[in-house]
Write a protein that holds these residues in place. Structure first.
Motif, PDB file in Angstrom:
ATOM      1  N   LEU A  36      41.621  35.773  50.255  1.00  0.00           N
ATOM      2  CA  LEU A  36      41.855  37.078  50.872  1.00  0.00           C
ATOM      3  C   LEU A  36      43.345  37.419  50.856  1.00  0.00           C
ATOM      4  O   LEU A  36      44.176  36.609  51.254  1.00  0.00           O
ATOM      5  N   ILE A  37      43.660  38.618  50.413  1.00  0.00           N
ATOM      6  CA  ILE A  37      45.037  39.104  50.399  1.00  0.00           C
ATOM      7  C   ILE A  37      45.253  40.082  51.556  1.00  0.00           C
ATOM      8  O   ILE A  37      46.167  39.917  52.361  1.00  0.00           O
ATOM      9  N   GLU A  38      44.413  41.094  51.611  1.00  0.00           N
ATOM     10  CA  GLU A  38      44.508  42.099  52.671  1.00  0.00           C
ATOM     11  C   GLU A  38      43.128  42.694  52.902  1.00  0.00           C
ATOM     12  O   GLU A  38      42.199  42.481  52.112  1.00  0.00           O
ATOM     13  N   LEU A  39      43.024  43.473  53.972  1.00  0.00           N
ATOM     14  CA  LEU A  39      41.790  44.191  54.250  1.00  0.00           C
ATOM     15  C   LEU A  39      42.132  45.497  54.935  1.00  0.00           C
ATOM     16  O   LEU A  39      43.194  45.643  55.535  1.00  0.00           O
ATOM     17  N   GLN A  40      41.232  46.470  54.830  1.00  0.00           N
ATOM     18  CA  GLN A  40      41.494  47.767  55.454  1.00  0.00           C
ATOM     19  C   GLN A  40      40.204  48.461  55.839  1.00  0.00           C
ATOM     20  O   GLN A  40      39.202  48.377  55.135  1.00  0.00           O
ATOM     21  N   GLY A  41      40.250  49.132  56.977  1.00  0.00           N
ATOM     22  CA  GLY A  41      39.138  49.964  57.424  1.00  0.00           C
ATOM     23  C   GLY A  41      39.417  51.402  57.044  1.00  0.00           C
ATOM     24  O   GLY A  41      39.629  52.264  57.897  1.00  0.00           O
ATOM     25  N   PHE A  42      39.395  51.655  55.753  1.00  0.00           N
ATOM     26  CA  PHE A  42      39.841  52.944  55.214  1.00  0.00           C
ATOM     27  C   PHE A  42      39.198  53.130  53.842  1.00  0.00           C
ATOM     28  O   PHE A  42      38.911  52.155  53.152  1.00  0.00           O
ATOM     29  N   PRO A  43      38.978  54.365  53.417  1.00  0.00           N
ATOM     30  CA  PRO A  43      38.371  54.593  52.100  1.00  0.00           C
ATOM     31  C   PRO A  43      39.264  54.141  50.952  1.00  0.00           C
ATOM     32  O   PRO A  43      40.480  54.060  51.082  1.00  0.00           O
ATOM     33  N   ALA A 101      37.394  47.705  53.016  1.00  0.00           N
ATOM     34  CA  ALA A 101      37.845  47.204  51.718  1.00  0.00           C
ATOM     35  C   ALA A 101      38.489  45.840  51.920  1.00  0.00           C
ATOM     36  O   ALA A 101      39.366  45.678  52.773  1.00  0.00           O
ATOM     37  N   LEU A 102      38.049  44.860  51.151  1.00  0.00           N
ATOM     38  CA  LEU A 102      38.569  43.497  51.227  1.00  0.00           C
ATOM     39  C   LEU A 102      39.181  43.135  49.877  1.00  0.00           C
ATOM     40  O   LEU A 102      38.488  43.149  48.861  1.00  0.00           O
ATOM     41  N   ASP A 103      40.462  42.794  49.871  1.00  0.00           N
ATOM     42  CA  ASP A 103      41.171  42.445  48.638  1.00  0.00           C
ATOM     43  C   ASP A 103      41.263  40.929  48.485  1.00  0.00           C
ATOM     44  O   ASP A 103      41.823  40.253  49.356  1.00  0.00           O
TER      45      ASP A 103
END
Length: 397
Positions: free
Chosen positions: A110-117, A93-95
């Motif tokens: 880009l604000i944040e990113l996560q390797g998560f659902p 997920a890329l914010d």
């Protein structure tokens, strides 16, 4: 943002339509949606959509580069390192904040990113309900890469189920029914047929895991993991009462918990490009910037905006005891581009990728959007406002 579609939507908007929309949204759900859903979707132009896709591609290229795992080893706290990590994340997920650059152009940052659902199930239902309640044109879509709802659900199934039967895969969180995201859990259950269980429902026999719901005990082959370790970090005795999921177990993780840390704020100092704000590990900064009003200070290991210092001072930095676990990031100034009846509203777009086993790279599939009038995006910063909350972005097919 697309001014023509926005004008049509706002002209036809009424409070009664919004109430009808919420009734439709909550109809036949396991429980009413517990967070605020915005009065409107976001309407992207094709040009801004393409900027988002380009920005996402650059970040994905970094994640795909050889040595990414070695680069992010320090991201995983020893306390929460889980055995049997696989080769790639199944969800990314890329914010991106919607901003204005120095030339006055509307751009993603880009604000944040996560390797998560994220809300991979709920967003389908949300998009369908907006379309029905507000008569949104079929020329607009919430999906990327030519996907429609049928193709998207098939991709979601390939990612989460893989080669297994639905009863062999469980969606698991620490206390699943009470999570604010449980609406997504039970919609995912409808789409995929998988059971929703809590951490305490896991039963261990040797290295195998089992669960019981409405019938005989069943073996778990895969866990669709929705548990974030931050939620149990303050409970030092939790694994005296439940299965210690960090140990080597004969189970596949979708996605493996270690990816939550690898693809996170920790990744941002390794990224560069027009859509990436300058980000540095705090312990690697030789000289504190003079213009701290243009920066935010973020802890690496927190979620939902917790611990973020927006108005940074030099004393804030000097008081950090573990600077290796913080980043100093160039401030992103959201542009209020969403036109509400009483003025502009800020927005953030989350690009949601799916990466089933067997594919060489992730597929950008669907999106999530959030509207804000507060200092930050998120429920706690937008109390008592309207035209804010969770939503979805439509864009030209």
């Amino acid at each position: 943002m697309d001014p023509s579609v926005r004008k049509i939507f706002n002209r036809g908007f009424t409070d009664q339509k919004y109430r009808d929309f919420l009734n439709r949204l909550n109809d036949n759900l396991h429980a009413p949606v517990p967070f605020r859903v915005a009065e409107t979707p976001v309407f992207l132009t094709a040009a801004f959509r393409d900027k988002l896709i380009s920005a996402g591609n650059d970040i994905i290229d970094t994640i795909l580069q050889p040595g990414f795992k070695e680069l992010t080893e320090r991201a995983i706290p020893d306390k929460w390192r889980v055995a049997n990590e696989n080769g790639h994340p199944h969800f990314i997920a890329l914010d991106f904040g919607i901003c204005k650059d120095d030339d006055g152009q509307i751009v993603p940052k880009l604000i944040e990113l996560q390797g998560f659902p994220s809300l991979y199930g709920f967003q389908v239902h949300l998009g369908n309900t907006y379309r029905e309640a507000f008569n949104i044109s079929t020329n607009e879509t919430i999906y990327f890469n030519g996907l429609d709802e049928h193709a998207y659900i098939n991709l979601l199934k390939r990612t989460i189920l893989g080669a297994y039967q639905p009863h062999e895969v469980v969606l698991m969180d620490v206390n699943a029914p009470e999570q604010k995201t449980s609406v997504d859990f039970y919609l995912t259950q409808q789409y995929l047929g998988i059971p929703v269980i809590s951490l305490s429902d896991l039963q261990q026999e040797g290295s195998q895991l089992f669960y019981e719901t409405d019938g005989p005990k069943k073996r778990i082959k895969r866990i669709y993991n929705r548990l974030i370790f931050d939620e149990i970090d303050n409970d030092d005795t939790i694994f005296d009462r439940v299965v210690d999921i960090r140990q080597p177990l004969d189970v596949e993780w979708i996605t493996h918990p270690n990816w939550f840390y690898r693809i996170s704020k920790f990744t941002m100092p390794f990224l560069s490009g027009d859509y990436i704000p300058k980000t540095q590990f705090l312990h690697k900064i030789n000289q504190i910037p003079a213009n701290l009003e243009n920066y935010v200070l973020k802890p690496l290991f927190s979620f939902a905006g917790q611990g973020v210092i927006i108005d940074v001072t030099e004393s804030d930095i000097n008081n950090i005891n573990d600077p290796e676990n913080w980043i100093l990031q160039q401030k992103v100034n959201y542009e209020p581009v969403i036109q509400a009846p009483d003025g502009g509203v800020k927005a953030e777009i989350r690009l949601l990728y799916l990466w089933p086993d067997g594919n060489t790279k992730p597929t950008l599939a669907i999106n999530l959007a959030r509207l804000s009038r507060g200092k930050m995006i998120g429920v706690r910063y937008n109390k008592d406002f309207d035209w804010v909350g969770g939503t979805v972005a439509f864009m030209p097919r």
